[in-house]
Design an enzyme around this catalytic site. Structure first.
Site, PDB file in Angstrom:
ATOM      1  N   LYS A  86      47.398  50.225  18.000  1.00  0.00           N
ATOM      2  CA  LYS A  86      46.555  49.028  18.087  1.00  0.00           C
ATOM      3  C   LYS A  86      45.215  49.248  17.389  1.00  0.00           C
ATOM      4  O   LYS A  86      44.675  50.363  17.404  1.00  0.00           O
ATOM      5  CB  LYS A  86      46.357  48.684  19.565  1.00  0.00           C
ATOM      6  CG  LYS A  86      45.735  47.333  19.875  1.00  0.00           C
ATOM      7  CD  LYS A  86      45.783  47.103  21.378  1.00  0.00           C
ATOM      8  CE  LYS A  86      45.034  45.863  21.789  1.00  0.00           C
ATOM      9  NZ  LYS A  86      45.047  45.693  23.272  1.00  0.00           N
ATOM     10  N   SER A 161      45.317  41.213  24.774  1.00  0.00           N
ATOM     11  CA  SER A 161      44.876  41.495  23.422  1.00  0.00           C
ATOM     12  C   SER A 161      45.919  42.204  22.549  1.00  0.00           C
ATOM     13  O   SER A 161      45.730  42.323  21.337  1.00  0.00           O
ATOM     14  CB  SER A 161      43.611  42.353  23.467  1.00  0.00           C
ATOM     15  OG  SER A 161      43.840  43.590  24.137  1.00  0.00           O
ATOM     16  N   SER A 185      46.446  42.809  29.049  1.00  0.00           N
ATOM     17  CA  SER A 185      46.571  42.929  27.596  1.00  0.00           C
ATOM     18  C   SER A 185      47.820  43.644  27.108  1.00  0.00           C
ATOM     19  O   SER A 185      48.113  43.619  25.916  1.00  0.00           O
ATOM     20  CB  SER A 185      45.331  43.626  27.012  1.00  0.00           C
ATOM     21  OG  SER A 185      44.232  42.755  27.061  1.00  0.00           O
TER      22      SER A 185
END
Length: 488
Positions: A86, A161, A185
């Site tokens: 990520k 996210s 997330s």
């Protein structure tokens, strides 16, 4: 349940299957990486799920992996298997941009602990997954890398996210993705895109990462980690199957005492045949579930009962409602000192989202909660952790919705202050868990109007194996859903 299909294209196969096939020399890591790169080339221009893809670097790593196989040495559990990381997690030589241009100028000099663990397991790091600016939205849009789309429906969020991670998994770009979770997330994006996401107990996977800096008008500014992030945020995996999520969690589990909450312990498999008791909690009395959400919970409960679990319904569990309220206090108050930085270097989306979210939190706690209120929130958190652990014991799990609504419409959090408040209320299952530090997994259980709808399983602290076993029982009895994805 997905069955092994050696004739499938490598990108279609599970990580567990690929690792075994590479080890037995049925397929090479180079072949797998090339297949995933081709899939990325076909789907990523539309979805914008992965960024900073370096084919030459990945193929060089794959060739080394194949040489290690040929040499007959000891191989890691993910040897030669592609994974993504990520954009808010340090990976050596890649920028940790957080979706913000001001943070995109410094390639990381080292790896976060969870990335090191993936490397040591033999994984091939193939691309960085997109996320919202500062990873503080349930949507994955930023001014630096653009908008990530949901492969099921471009008008709906892929989640946030870790939305780039979930979108790329659903599209077949890699079989495993690294993510992190402080307010859903990992779990929420997985649910939005019909994949599996597990949030481990705080400390199970090391959250250690090298210090981060932002280039501001006043010069480089170190970003220190606030206490709520230390106590509530976790690193963890997303995957297309429960088995792959379990494999990735075992790989990422790291006894790293540089993490203030790190524990030197690995998950222990449960004895075969042990069945968790399941308590169904559909809501907390603050928001009405969409019919598709209730249906998904009902179907998951029926599948668990079919698998031999003892299932009971609970009308309400007030401590989860209280935990969600405390989350809205601690998270936003810890983020408040970062607002000047966000206003300096963030995009319009994150500014608006935070303005509306702080307004929703103010409706609960007041415009500027006092230090005494903040301290009482931390104190009450500890009491709720004890109460929930007493309820769950060593053999019980909770079955809840993921959210009171199916995947939100894109940018719903910035549509209006009223809509932003609705989102925060609907996301109580995502907010209640992190503030208490318990493990939870989301797994698909239904399909409604062309969108996957998942459920959440919450276990006692360090009970990852128990909730994964329950998730496997649901997956085994649920038809596999594939998104209507096309390359155009």
């Amino acid at each position: 349940m997905e069955t092994r299909n050696p004739a499938a294209e490598p990108w279609q196969r599970t990580a567990t299957d690929l690792a075994d096939a590479i080890r037995r020399r049925e397929v090479s890591s180079v072949e797998v990486v090339r297949s995933c790169l081709a899939r990325i080339e076909q789907t990523n221009p539309r979805l914008a799920a992965l960024v900073d893809i370096r084919p030459d670097e990945a193929l060089a790593d794959a060739r080394r992996a194949d040489r290690d196989v040929a040499a007959g040495g000891e191989l890691g559990p993910l040897h030669g298997v592609p994974v993504s990381t990520k954009i808010n997690t340090d990976q050596r030589g890649h920028v940790t941009s957080h979706g913000v241009a001001a943070l995109a100028g410094r390639p990381a000099e080292g790896d976060a602990a969870c990335v090191t663990a993936l490397r040591e397991a033999g994984a091939i790091l193939l691309g960085r997954s997109n996320a919202p600016a500062f990873s503080y939205r349930w949507f994955s849009t930023n001014a630096l890398h653009g908008r990530t789309l949901n492969p099921w429906d471009a008008t709906r969020t892929p989640g946030g996210s870790s939305g780039g991670a979930s979108s790329s998994l659903a599209a077949g770009m890699t079989p495993i993705a690294q993510g992190n979770d402080i307010g859903g997330s990992i779990r929420y994006p997985a649910a939005c895109c019909g994949v599996v996401g597990i949030r481990p107990t705080v400390g199970r996977v090391s959250g250690w990462t090298p210090p981060a800096y932002a280039d501001t008008p006043a010069g480089p500014q170190q970003i220190d980690v606030p206490p709520t992030v230390q106590a509530c945020a976790v690193e963890g995996p997303l995957a297309r199957t429960v088995a792959d999520a379990r494999l990735a969690l075992h790989v990422m589990t790291t006894p790293d005492l540089r993490d203030p909450y790190g524990i030197p312990a690995a998950p222990v498999p449960l004895p075969e045949g042990v069945k968790a008791k399941v308590t169904v909690v559909r809501g907390i009395g603050t928001v009405k579930n969409h019919p598709a959400v209730d249906r998904a919970v009902t179907e998951a409960a029926a599948r668990l009962a079919e698998a031999g679990h003892e299932v009971e319904e609970l009308d309400d569990l007030p401590l989860l409602a209280e935990a969600a309220r405390i989350w809205a206090l601690l998270i936003y108050e810890d983020f408040r000192p970062m607002l000047p930085l966000v206003n300096d270097v963030g995009d319009d989306g994150i500014r608006t989202s935070l303005r509306y979210s702080f307004g929703a939190a103010a409706a609960i706690w007041g415009e500027r909660p006092s230090l005494e209120t903040y301290i009482q929130g931390w104190a009450r958190r500890a009491s709720l952790i004890t109460r929930l652990q007493e309820l769950l014991g060593t053999e019980r799990v909770l079955l809840t919705p993921v959210c009171a609504e199916p995947a939100f419409e894109q940018d719903a959090d910035i549509a209006s202050p009223e809509r932003a408040a609705e989102l925060i209320a609907a996301m109580w299952p995502m907010a209640a868990v992190p503030v208490l530090g318990f493990p939870a997994v989301t797994v698909p259980s239904s399909l409604s109007d062309g969108l996957p709808v998942s459920v959440q399983l919450i276990g006692g602290r360090y009970a990852e194996e128990r909730i994964l076993d329950a998730a496997q029982a649901i997956e085994d009895r649920t038809p596999r859903f594939l998104p209507p994805l096309g390359p155009g």
